[in-house]
Design a protein around this motif. Structure first.
Motif, PDB file in Angstrom:
ATOM      1  N   VAL A 107     -16.936  -7.759  -2.429  1.00 44.31           N
ATOM      2  CA  VAL A 107     -16.456  -9.098  -2.093  1.00 44.31           C
ATOM      3  C   VAL A 107     -16.642  -9.968  -3.337  1.00 44.31           C
ATOM      4  N   LEU A 108     -15.547 -10.538  -3.838  1.00 47.15           N
ATOM      5  CA  LEU A 108     -15.644 -11.377  -5.030  1.00 47.15           C
ATOM      6  C   LEU A 108     -16.327 -12.701  -4.700  1.00 47.15           C
ATOM      7  N   ARG A 109     -17.094 -13.199  -5.652  1.00 48.63           N
ATOM      8  CA  ARG A 109     -17.800 -14.471  -5.499  1.00 48.63           C
ATOM      9  C   ARG A 109     -16.855 -15.638  -5.794  1.00 48.63           C
ATOM     10  N   GLY A 110     -17.049 -16.761  -5.097  1.00 46.84           N
ATOM     11  CA  GLY A 110     -16.333 -17.995  -5.408  1.00 46.84           C
ATOM     12  C   GLY A 110     -14.933 -18.114  -4.871  1.00 46.84           C
ATOM     13  N   CYS A 111     -14.517 -17.206  -4.006  1.00 46.27           N
ATOM     14  CA  CYS A 111     -13.155 -17.232  -3.471  1.00 46.27           C
ATOM     15  C   CYS A 111     -12.998 -18.293  -2.379  1.00 46.27           C
ATOM     16  N   VAL A 112     -11.755 -18.671  -2.128  1.00 47.55           N
ATOM     17  CA  VAL A 112     -11.436 -19.599  -1.039  1.00 47.55           C
ATOM     18  C   VAL A 112     -11.748 -18.933   0.296  1.00 47.55           C
ATOM     19  N   THR A 113     -11.294 -17.687   0.428  1.00 44.97           N
ATOM     20  CA  THR A 113     -11.501 -16.913   1.647  1.00 44.97           C
ATOM     21  C   THR A 113     -11.598 -15.437   1.277  1.00 44.97           C
ATOM     22  N   THR A 114     -12.411 -14.705   2.014  1.00 46.98           N
ATOM     23  CA  THR A 114     -12.445 -13.256   1.872  1.00 46.98           C
ATOM     24  C   THR A 114     -12.301 -12.627   3.247  1.00 46.98           C
ATOM     25  N   PHE A 115     -11.531 -11.549   3.301  1.00 43.77           N
ATOM     26  CA  PHE A 115     -11.330 -10.781   4.526  1.00 43.77           C
ATOM     27  C   PHE A 115     -11.755  -9.345   4.253  1.00 43.77           C
ATOM     28  N   GLU A 116     -12.858  -8.924   4.840  1.00 44.80           N
ATOM     29  CA  GLU A 116     -13.269  -7.526   4.734  1.00 44.80           C
ATOM     30  C   GLU A 116     -12.538  -6.767   5.840  1.00 44.80           C
ATOM     31  N   CYS A 117     -11.906  -5.683   5.450  1.00 50.54           N
ATOM     32  CA  CYS A 117     -11.025  -4.966   6.377  1.00 50.54           C
ATOM     33  C   CYS A 117     -11.331  -3.484   6.455  1.00 50.54           C
ATOM     34  N   GLU A 118     -11.094  -2.934   7.632  1.00 48.82           N
ATOM     35  CA  GLU A 118     -11.014  -1.491   7.820  1.00 48.82           C
ATOM     36  C   GLU A 118      -9.550  -1.112   7.683  1.00 48.82           C
ATOM     37  N   TRP A 120      -6.214   0.108   8.652  1.00 50.84           N
ATOM     38  CA  TRP A 120      -5.569   0.209   9.963  1.00 50.84           C
ATOM     39  C   TRP A 120      -4.368   1.155   9.897  1.00 50.84           C
ATOM     40  N   ALA A 121      -3.484   0.927   8.888  1.00 50.98           N
ATOM     41  CA  ALA A 121      -2.278   1.755   8.763  1.00 50.98           C
ATOM     42  C   ALA A 121      -1.681   1.593   7.371  1.00 50.98           C
ATOM     43  N   ARG A 122      -0.863   2.573   7.000  1.00 50.80           N
ATOM     44  CA  ARG A 122      -0.074   2.514   5.770  1.00 50.80           C
ATOM     45  C   ARG A 122       1.354   2.871   6.154  1.00 50.80           C
ATOM     46  N   TYR A 123       2.310   2.127   5.603  1.00 47.61           N
ATOM     47  CA  TYR A 123       3.718   2.367   5.897  1.00 47.61           C
ATOM     48  C   TYR A 123       4.505   2.444   4.594  1.00 47.61           C
ATOM     49  N   GLU A 124       5.492   3.328   4.547  1.00 45.56           N
ATOM     50  CA  GLU A 124       6.394   3.368   3.404  1.00 45.56           C
ATOM     51  C   GLU A 124       7.274   2.134   3.454  1.00 45.56           C
ATOM     52  N   GLY A 125       7.478   1.533   2.294  1.00 45.90           N
ATOM     53  CA  GLY A 125       8.324   0.349   2.194  1.00 45.90           C
ATOM     54  C   GLY A 125       9.075   0.350   0.877  1.00 45.90           C
ATOM     55  N   GLY A 126      10.070   1.208   0.736  1.00 46.28           N
ATOM     56  CA  GLY A 126      10.830   1.277  -0.515  1.00 46.28           C
ATOM     57  C   GLY A 126       9.942   1.766  -1.636  1.00 46.28           C
ATOM     58  N   ASP A 127       9.836   0.963  -2.700  1.00 46.34           N
ATOM     59  CA  ASP A 127       9.013   1.371  -3.843  1.00 46.34           C
ATOM     60  C   ASP A 127       7.557   0.935  -3.691  1.00 46.34           C
ATOM     61  N   HIS A 128       7.173   0.520  -2.486  1.00 41.66           N
ATOM     62  CA  HIS A 128       5.798   0.101  -2.197  1.00 41.66           C
ATOM     63  C   HIS A 128       5.250   0.812  -0.955  1.00 41.66           C
ATOM     64  N   ILE A 129       3.939   0.783  -0.828  1.00 40.04           N
ATOM     65  CA  ILE A 129       3.243   1.162   0.398  1.00 40.04           C
ATOM     66  C   ILE A 129       2.740  -0.136   1.011  1.00 40.04           C
ATOM     67  N   ILE A 130       3.003  -0.341   2.280  1.00 35.75           N
ATOM     68  CA  ILE A 130       2.504  -1.523   2.992  1.00 35.75           C
ATOM     69  C   ILE A 130       1.180  -1.129   3.624  1.00 35.75           C
ATOM     70  N   VAL A 131       0.133  -1.842   3.256  1.00 32.45           N
ATOM     71  CA  VAL A 131      -1.221  -1.537   3.717  1.00 32.45           C
ATOM     72  C   VAL A 131      -1.620  -2.591   4.752  1.00 32.45           C
ATOM     73  N   VAL A 132      -2.002  -2.134   5.929  1.00 27.58           N
ATOM     74  CA  VAL A 132      -2.441  -3.035   6.994  1.00 27.58           C
ATOM     75  C   VAL A 132      -3.933  -2.808   7.226  1.00 27.58           C
ATOM     76  N   GLY A 133      -4.681  -3.899   7.274  1.00 27.62           N
ATOM     77  CA  GLY A 133      -6.110  -3.816   7.511  1.00 27.62           C
ATOM     78  C   GLY A 133      -6.534  -4.623   8.717  1.00 27.62           C
ATOM     79  N   LYS A 134      -7.556  -4.125   9.416  1.00 23.74           N
ATOM     80  CA  LYS A 134      -8.147  -4.852  10.534  1.00 23.74           C
ATOM     81  C   LYS A 134      -9.332  -5.627   9.974  1.00 23.74           C
ATOM     82  N   VAL A 135      -9.299  -6.949  10.128  1.00 23.59           N
ATOM     83  CA  VAL A 135     -10.358  -7.805   9.598  1.00 23.59           C
ATOM     84  C   VAL A 135     -11.606  -7.636  10.451  1.00 23.59           C
ATOM     85  N   ILE A 136     -12.722  -7.295   9.777  1.00 27.44           N
ATOM     86  CA  ILE A 136     -13.982  -7.099  10.503  1.00 27.44           C
ATOM     87  C   ILE A 136     -15.049  -8.109  10.079  1.00 27.44           C
ATOM     88  N   GLU A 137     -14.851  -8.746   8.932  1.00 25.34           N
ATOM     89  CA  GLU A 137     -15.735  -9.815   8.451  1.00 25.34           C
ATOM     90  C   GLU A 137     -14.885 -10.774   7.639  1.00 25.34           C
TER      91      GLU A 137
END
Length: 158
Positions: A107-118, A120-137
């Motif tokens: 977790v970086l120090r001094g940020c506006v907001t931090t979302f720690e995530c597990e 959740w899923a990865r999806y193909e999206g053209g030339d990218h991978i879409i990463v979905v995380g479940k916020v746990i903290e």
């Protein structure tokens, strides 16, 4: 209809975004971070967020092994961090820039907001991978100004 990739990118750049560093430390890797502006909310229940990663990113293998990650929404005074972790082939986190969160992810120090995530899923999206995380903290500094990116430049909210 065929879109010119540069014109499409310039058009997308007209949408102002926040700037984030996605950080993780899967087994076999040092804690690392990568600057992105592809962050968005997905769902309130469950609490889900997403970001995307190029298929040819040097961080792809590490993120594929990550079980947790942190979305660090940068503050307006963290432009240097954005530039540092946007460099190719050098994503190791500087020890003084982070702490290990409850999820085990950096977790970086001094940020506006931090979302720690597990992861959740990865999806193909053209030339990218879409990463979905479940916020746990999460941690938020109310009233802090975010780092903003628009039309190829960092901007400031007024």
């Amino acid at each position: 209809m065929s879109l010119d990739p540069r014109e499409f990118r310039n058009a997308l750049g007209q949408f102002p975004t926040g700037v984030c560093v996605i950080s993780a430390n899967p087994e076999g890797y040092k804690p690392f971070g990568m600057t992105v502006n592809s962050f968005a909310s997905v769902s309130l229940d469950p609490a889900l967020v997403l970001w995307s990663l190029r298929n040819d990113s040097e961080c792809l293998d590490a993120f594929n092994k990550a079980k947790t990650f942190t979305v660090n929404v940068l503050a307006s005074d963290q432009l240097a961090l954005s530039n540092l972790y946007a460099q190719q082939n050098d994503h190791n986190l500087v020890a003084s820039h982070y702490r290990i969160g409850k999820s085990g992810a950096p977790v970086l120090r001094g940020c506006v907001t931090t979302f720690e995530c597990e992861m959740w899923a990865r999806y193909e999206g053209g030339d990218h991978i879409i990463v979905v995380g479940k916020v746990i903290e999460m941690e938020t500094k109310l009233g802090a100004k975010p780092l903003v990116f628009h039309a190829g430049q960092y901007r400031e909210l007024r």
